[in-house]
Design a protein around this motif. Structure first.
Motif, PDB file in Angstrom:
ATOM      1  N   PRO A 116      -1.759   0.099   4.703  1.00 56.53           N
ATOM      2  CA  PRO A 116      -1.157  -0.827   3.956  1.00 56.53           C
ATOM      3  C   PRO A 116      -0.836  -0.150   2.423  1.00 56.53           C
ATOM      4  O   PRO A 116       0.397  -0.260   1.591  1.00 56.53           O
ATOM      5  CB  PRO A 116      -1.761  -2.033   3.565  1.00 56.53           C
ATOM      6  N   GLU A 117      -1.617   0.974   1.893  1.00 59.65           N
ATOM      7  CA  GLU A 117      -1.210   1.358   0.547  1.00 59.65           C
ATOM      8  C   GLU A 117      -0.099   2.396   0.401  1.00 59.65           C
ATOM      9  O   GLU A 117       0.137   3.012  -0.390  1.00 59.65           O
ATOM     10  CB  GLU A 117      -2.761   1.832   0.006  1.00 59.65           C
ATOM     11  N   SER A 118       0.394   2.905   1.772  1.00 60.37           N
ATOM     12  CA  SER A 118       1.323   3.864   1.694  1.00 60.37           C
ATOM     13  C   SER A 118       2.707   3.233   1.709  1.00 60.37           C
ATOM     14  O   SER A 118       3.582   3.963   1.230  1.00 60.37           O
ATOM     15  CB  SER A 118       1.313   4.525   3.392  1.00 60.37           C
ATOM     16  N   GLY A 119       2.921   1.977   1.493  1.00 57.25           N
ATOM     17  CA  GLY A 119       4.261   1.224   1.320  1.00 57.25           C
ATOM     18  C   GLY A 119       4.728   1.443  -0.226  1.00 57.25           C
ATOM     19  O   GLY A 119       3.660   1.807  -1.016  1.00 57.25           O
ATOM     20  N   GLN A 120       5.918   1.105  -0.624  1.00 62.68           N
ATOM     21  CA  GLN A 120       6.448   1.002  -2.055  1.00 62.68           C
ATOM     22  C   GLN A 120       6.282  -0.362  -2.411  1.00 62.68           C
ATOM     23  O   GLN A 120       6.873  -1.355  -1.831  1.00 62.68           O
ATOM     24  CB  GLN A 120       7.771   1.362  -1.837  1.00 62.68           C
ATOM     25  N   ALA A 121       5.567  -0.560  -3.769  1.00 65.48           N
ATOM     26  CA  ALA A 121       5.461  -1.823  -4.134  1.00 65.48           C
ATOM     27  C   ALA A 121       7.076  -2.182  -4.761  1.00 65.48           C
ATOM     28  O   ALA A 121       7.781  -1.526  -5.160  1.00 65.48           O
ATOM     29  CB  ALA A 121       4.674  -1.836  -5.329  1.00 65.48           C
ATOM     30  N   ILE A 122       7.409  -3.406  -4.356  1.00 66.39           N
ATOM     31  CA  ILE A 122       8.788  -3.991  -4.521  1.00 66.39           C
ATOM     32  C   ILE A 122       8.900  -5.024  -5.786  1.00 66.39           C
ATOM     33  O   ILE A 122       9.374  -4.854  -6.704  1.00 66.39           O
ATOM     34  CB  ILE A 122       9.547  -4.495  -3.393  1.00 66.39           C
ATOM     35  N   LEU A 123       8.209  -6.210  -5.573  1.00 68.90           N
ATOM     36  CA  LEU A 123       7.952  -7.239  -6.276  1.00 68.90           C
ATOM     37  C   LEU A 123       6.556  -8.038  -6.721  1.00 68.90           C
ATOM     38  O   LEU A 123       5.877  -7.964  -5.454  1.00 68.90           O
ATOM     39  CB  LEU A 123       9.248  -8.220  -5.899  1.00 68.90           C
ATOM     40  N   ALA A 124       6.443  -8.242  -7.727  1.00 69.01           N
ATOM     41  CA  ALA A 124       5.105  -8.937  -8.058  1.00 69.01           C
ATOM     42  C   ALA A 124       5.082 -10.439  -7.527  1.00 69.01           C
ATOM     43  O   ALA A 124       6.039 -11.087  -7.470  1.00 69.01           O
ATOM     44  CB  ALA A 124       4.630  -8.904  -9.570  1.00 69.01           C
ATOM     45  N   ALA A 125       3.957 -10.484  -6.645  1.00 70.82           N
ATOM     46  CA  ALA A 125       3.783 -11.860  -6.040  1.00 70.82           C
ATOM     47  C   ALA A 125       2.345 -11.890  -5.857  1.00 70.82           C
ATOM     48  O   ALA A 125       1.429 -11.001  -5.664  1.00 70.82           O
ATOM     49  CB  ALA A 125       4.478 -11.825  -4.730  1.00 70.82           C
ATOM     50  N   TYR A 126       1.694 -13.263  -5.854  1.00 71.26           N
ATOM     51  CA  TYR A 126       0.381 -13.436  -5.699  1.00 71.26           C
ATOM     52  C   TYR A 126       0.017 -13.761  -4.371  1.00 71.26           C
ATOM     53  O   TYR A 126      -0.821 -13.490  -3.626  1.00 71.26           O
ATOM     54  CB  TYR A 126      -0.200 -14.635  -6.644  1.00 71.26           C
TER      55      TYR A 126
END
Length: 164
Positions: A116-126
């Protein structure tokens, strides 16, 4: 002459009092206006974040909306949307999931295992929860920073079953 001087002094104090009151109320109005502006901007930004998440997820699902290419699955420690497409005979998977406080996107060739850490962060969410309501409807629940949870539905237009 003394009466005249007292009258001028009273006139001066009256004008000075009016000037002070004008300055006081002007400053009060500016401070209140600034607070209203700050509150409005904050609210608008929070609404923008929620709408952006829903528009982004809806558009990604619609891009892949062909028979059998959209499914609800798990990836890492939580729910994920799996979007599949074929490019030059090779199947590619796009995962949309929550990781480290962000809705994250991972594009990978089918059969390759990435963390999962390989992905690209897109938008902040809780929070980010996905559920296949039926064979043509996906329910997404997202909580953005400083927001109440937001739930929206995405309709699948192609003829398929949304697998879970």
């Amino acid at each position: 002459m003394e009466t005249n001087q007292k009258r001028h002094m009273v006139d001066f104090l009256f004008v000075l009092t009016l000037l002070f009151l004008f300055a006081f109320f002007s400053m009060t109005l500016v401070v209140l206006g600034a607070q209203v502006y700050k509150s409005t901007i904050s609210s608008t930004q929070e609404d923008f974040n929620t709408r952006t998440v829903s528009f982004y997820l809806t558009e990604k699902i619609r891009q892949y909306d062909t028979a059998g290419n959209v499914s609800v699955t798990t990836f890492g420690d939580g729910d994920a949307i799996l979007l599949q497409q074929e490019i030059d005979g090779t199947t590619y998977n796009t995962y949309l999931y929550l990781y480290n406080g962000y809705i994250t996107e991972l594009f990978v060739a089918d059969g390759n295992e990435l963390s999962p850490e390989s992905g690209q962060a897109i938008l902040a969410a809780y929070t980010f929860e996905i559920e296949a309501v039926n064979d043509r409807l996906i329910q997404c629940s997202v909580t953005c920073p400083k927001q109440m949870p937001s739930t929206f539905y995405v309709s699948i237009h192609s003829i398929q079953e949304v697998s879970e």
